[in-house]
Design a protein around this motif. Structure first.
Motif, short mmCIF file in Angstrom:
data_model
loop_
_atom_site.label_atom_id
_atom_site.label_comp_id
_atom_site.label_asym_id
_atom_site.label_seq_id
_atom_site.Cartn_x
_atom_site.Cartn_y
_atom_site.Cartn_z
N TRP A 16 -0.78 -1.95 -9.31
CA TRP A 16 -1.12 -0.91 -10.28
C TRP A 16 -2.64 -0.69 -10.16
O TRP A 16 -3.39 -1.62 -9.84
N GLU A 17 -3.11 0.50 -10.49
CA GLU A 17 -4.55 0.77 -10.37
C GLU A 17 -5.40 -0.16 -11.22
O GLU A 17 -6.53 -0.48 -10.85
N ARG B 52 -6.90 0.72 -2.68
CA ARG B 52 -5.83 -0.29 -2.73
C ARG B 52 -5.79 -1.16 -1.48
O ARG B 52 -5.62 -2.38 -1.57
N THR C 134 0.81 -1.22 0.00
CA THR C 134 0.00 0.00 0.00
C THR C 134 0.84 1.27 0.00
O THR C 134 0.29 2.36 0.11
N MET C 135 2.14 1.14 -0.18
CA MET C 135 2.94 2.36 -0.26
C MET C 135 2.65 3.07 -1.58
O MET C 135 2.25 2.43 -2.56
N PRO C 136 2.78 4.39 -1.64
CA PRO C 136 2.47 5.12 -2.86
C PRO C 136 3.36 4.70 -4.03
O PRO C 136 4.54 4.37 -3.84
N GLY C 137 2.78 4.68 -5.20
CA GLY C 137 3.53 4.35 -6.41
C GLY C 137 2.80 3.31 -7.23
O GLY C 137 1.81 2.73 -6.79
N ILE C 138 3.31 3.09 -8.42
CA ILE C 138 2.75 2.05 -9.29
C ILE C 138 3.74 0.90 -9.35
O ILE C 138 4.94 1.10 -9.44
N GLU D 59 8.82 -0.87 -8.60
CA GLU D 59 8.18 0.18 -9.40
C GLU D 59 8.09 -0.29 -10.83
O GLU D 59 9.01 -0.94 -11.34
N THR E 273 -8.82 4.75 -5.02
CA THR E 273 -8.39 4.96 -3.64
C THR E 273 -8.53 3.71 -2.77
O THR E 273 -8.27 3.76 -1.58
#
Length: 194
Positions: free
Chosen positions: A159-160, A172, A116-120, A140, A170
């Motif tokens: 990835w989204e 994830r 759940t850390m930010p990024g793709i 990444e 939002t």
């Protein structure tokens, strides 16, 4: 040698993951396979003819993204099951998790935090083949952040596209918990080895 698509479908979806989400996601996997095959064919043809160019150098760089995307998706989809097997507490993977994190639940919290850390990219559980030690990494894209020589044991696509259809962009964290319920642990334990 050309790479093939996974022979998998989820016609009814999986508990917590819709059939639409999974069908769209499998279609993305096919794109990675197709692009990997085209890049390999182009690069092998050029190299066999002694042709080299800045364009071909960029194709080599792109191959890391496409090939890694193909392989990670293969591992991801193979670990999902409508009726998943439970973790085997006597398996070396489960024993190693307890040694390193104290309990399965403590490990899951650390893994979910990575996912759940930010990024793709991908949240992953990795094994060092030299000593069996486990660690987490956030890859990444598909290829950046992978420690050399490590083996992917459990990849979770964050990835989204992997969750937005069912959980919104939002959601994830909710997606990660939904996937937890459909992880087939015998498949993960086989990936870890004995």
């Amino acid at each position: 040698m050309a790479y093939s698509y996974l022979d998998l479908t989820f016609p009814d979806g999986l508990p917590g993951l819709s059939k639409e989400l999974l069908a769209d996601h499998l279609a993305l996997h096919r794109g990675y396979v197709d692009r990997t095959n085209r890049l390999q064919e182009t690069l092998r043809g050029a190299e066999s003819e002694g042709r080299f160019s800045p364009e071909l150098k960029e194709y080599r760089r792109r191959l890391g993204f496409e090939f890694s995307g193909m392989r990670l998706h293969e591992s991801y989809f193979r670990m999902l099951a409508a009726a998943p097997g439970a973790p085997n507490p006597d398996h070396p993977l489960q024993r190693q998790i307890v040694v390193q994190w104290g309990s399965f639940d403590a490990w899951w919290k650390a893994f979910a935090d990575t996912c759940t850390m930010p990024g793709i990219g991908w949240g992953t559980l990795l094994k060092d083949p030299a000593n069996g030690e486990l660690s987490h990494a956030f890859l990444e894209d598909h290829q950046n952040g992978m420690p050399v020589g490590m083996q992917v044991v459990l990849p979770l696509d964050v990835w989204e596209h992997a969750y937005a259809t069912d959980f919104r962009p939002t959601g994830r964290g909710k997606y990660v918990e939904a996937v937890r319920q459909v992880i087939d642990w015998p498949a993960i334990e086989a990936a870890y080895g004995g």
